[in-house]
Design an enzyme around this catalytic site. Sequence first.
Site, PDB file in Angstrom:
ATOM      1  N   ASP A  88       0.829  -1.211   0.000  1.00 22.66           N
ATOM      2  CA  ASP A  88       0.000   0.000   0.000  1.00 22.66           C
ATOM      3  C   ASP A  88       0.857   1.253   0.000  1.00 22.66           C
ATOM      4  OD1 ASP A  88      -2.739  -0.332  -0.139  1.00 22.66           O
ATOM      5  OD2 ASP A  88      -2.998  -0.614   2.025  1.00 22.66           O
ATOM      6  N   GLU A 120      -5.372   4.397  -3.150  1.00 17.81           N
ATOM      7  CA  GLU A 120      -6.812   4.614  -3.005  1.00 17.81           C
ATOM      8  C   GLU A 120      -7.278   5.758  -3.909  1.00 17.81           C
ATOM      9  OE1 GLU A 120      -7.807   5.133   1.142  1.00 17.81           O
ATOM     10  OE2 GLU A 120      -6.858   3.236   1.712  1.00 17.81           O
ATOM     11  N   GLU A 186     -14.248  -1.862  -1.695  1.00 18.28           N
ATOM     12  CA  GLU A 186     -14.461  -1.991  -0.250  1.00 18.28           C
ATOM     13  C   GLU A 186     -15.800  -1.419   0.166  1.00 18.28           C
ATOM     14  OE1 GLU A 186     -11.154  -1.021   2.301  1.00 18.28           O
ATOM     15  OE2 GLU A 186     -12.398  -1.089   4.110  1.00 18.28           O
TER      16      GLU A 186
HETATM   17  O1  KIV Z   1      -4.843  -1.768   4.231  1.00 13.50           O
HETATM   18  C1  KIV Z   1      -5.615  -2.716   4.040  1.00 13.50           C
HETATM   19  O2  KIV Z   1      -5.652  -3.659   4.841  1.00 13.50           O
HETATM   20  C2  KIV Z   1      -6.470  -2.673   2.845  1.00 13.50           C
HETATM   21  C3  KIV Z   1      -7.576  -3.654   2.651  1.00 13.50           C
HETATM   22  C4  KIV Z   1      -8.127  -3.636   1.290  1.00 13.50           C
HETATM   23  C5  KIV Z   1      -7.500  -4.996   3.151  1.00 13.50           C
HETATM   24  O3  KIV Z   1      -6.280  -1.829   2.048  1.00 13.50           O
END
Ligand code: KIV
Length: 278
Positions: A88, A120, A186
């Site tokens: 991420d 995101e 989500e």
């Molecule tokens: O940070 C996270 O855990 C996510 C989810 C989609 C599981 O982005």
Amino acid sequence: MSATAKKTAPLPDDIRARKGGVPLVSLTAYTTPMAELMDPHCDFVLVGDSVGMVLHGLSSTLGVTMEMMILHGQAVRRGLRRAMMVVDMPFGSYEQSPQQAFANAARLMAETGCAAVKLEGGVAMADTIAFLVARGVPVMAHVGLTPQSIYTLGGYKVQGRGAAADRLLADARAVAEAGAFAVVLEKLPAALADQVTQQVPIPTIGIGASAGCDGQILVVDDMLGLFTAFRPKFVKRYASLGHQAEAAIEEYAAEVRERSFPGPEHVFADTTPAGGAQ
Ligand code: KIV
């Protein structure tokens, strides 16, 4: 060949090619031992910025830093052989400009060995996604409830209800057109998640979405019952490891206080045992 029979990690294009096929399996991981446990079973593993809440006690993902993602990414990388790793991009590391996003995505890839990054946002992030993909950074998108925007979304609510459905569809289409190889959906109504899945050409990965998605993801500590601060409706607990850990710690504390631990089998004699074992 089934995903679990594969010997080398899939690439983002292999994940993209799974659209409409056997559902993709994924979980979050933040440490080497947990990554090792899930490696044989998952197609990809996400080093999620949820690490801030799950392991560091933060109240949201907003305080997560690049350094945290790199440290946990490196730990997870050491535990994976067959599953692809996605990391991420934390809040504030990509929103300012495509150039800022590239500099930080390149750092995540170089320093953790991940095959892709996740960020995101939908329409608003489409140019950034196209910029990254054109420069060799595979991107997994994330639309619907985007936890880094809780203060503009008004909390952790279901997204895309009623008139908001069109915006959600536009977001999903925009990230697919920009070149994302998959998109996390989500917390949206199941019927909308199915509609998105039918309309976009890339795999949809559901979390609080629908069994009709092209794959599913959960936060591993949620599904193992290790993170218990709160429990979203979409989490199924497959184990109660938190309760087991608490009971074990309670038993240890009692045994230390009554001097029944360590027992004779846990202490050392003053002689070398036969065979030299210590
Ligand atoms: O940070 C996270 O855990 C996510 C989810 C989609 C599981 O982005």
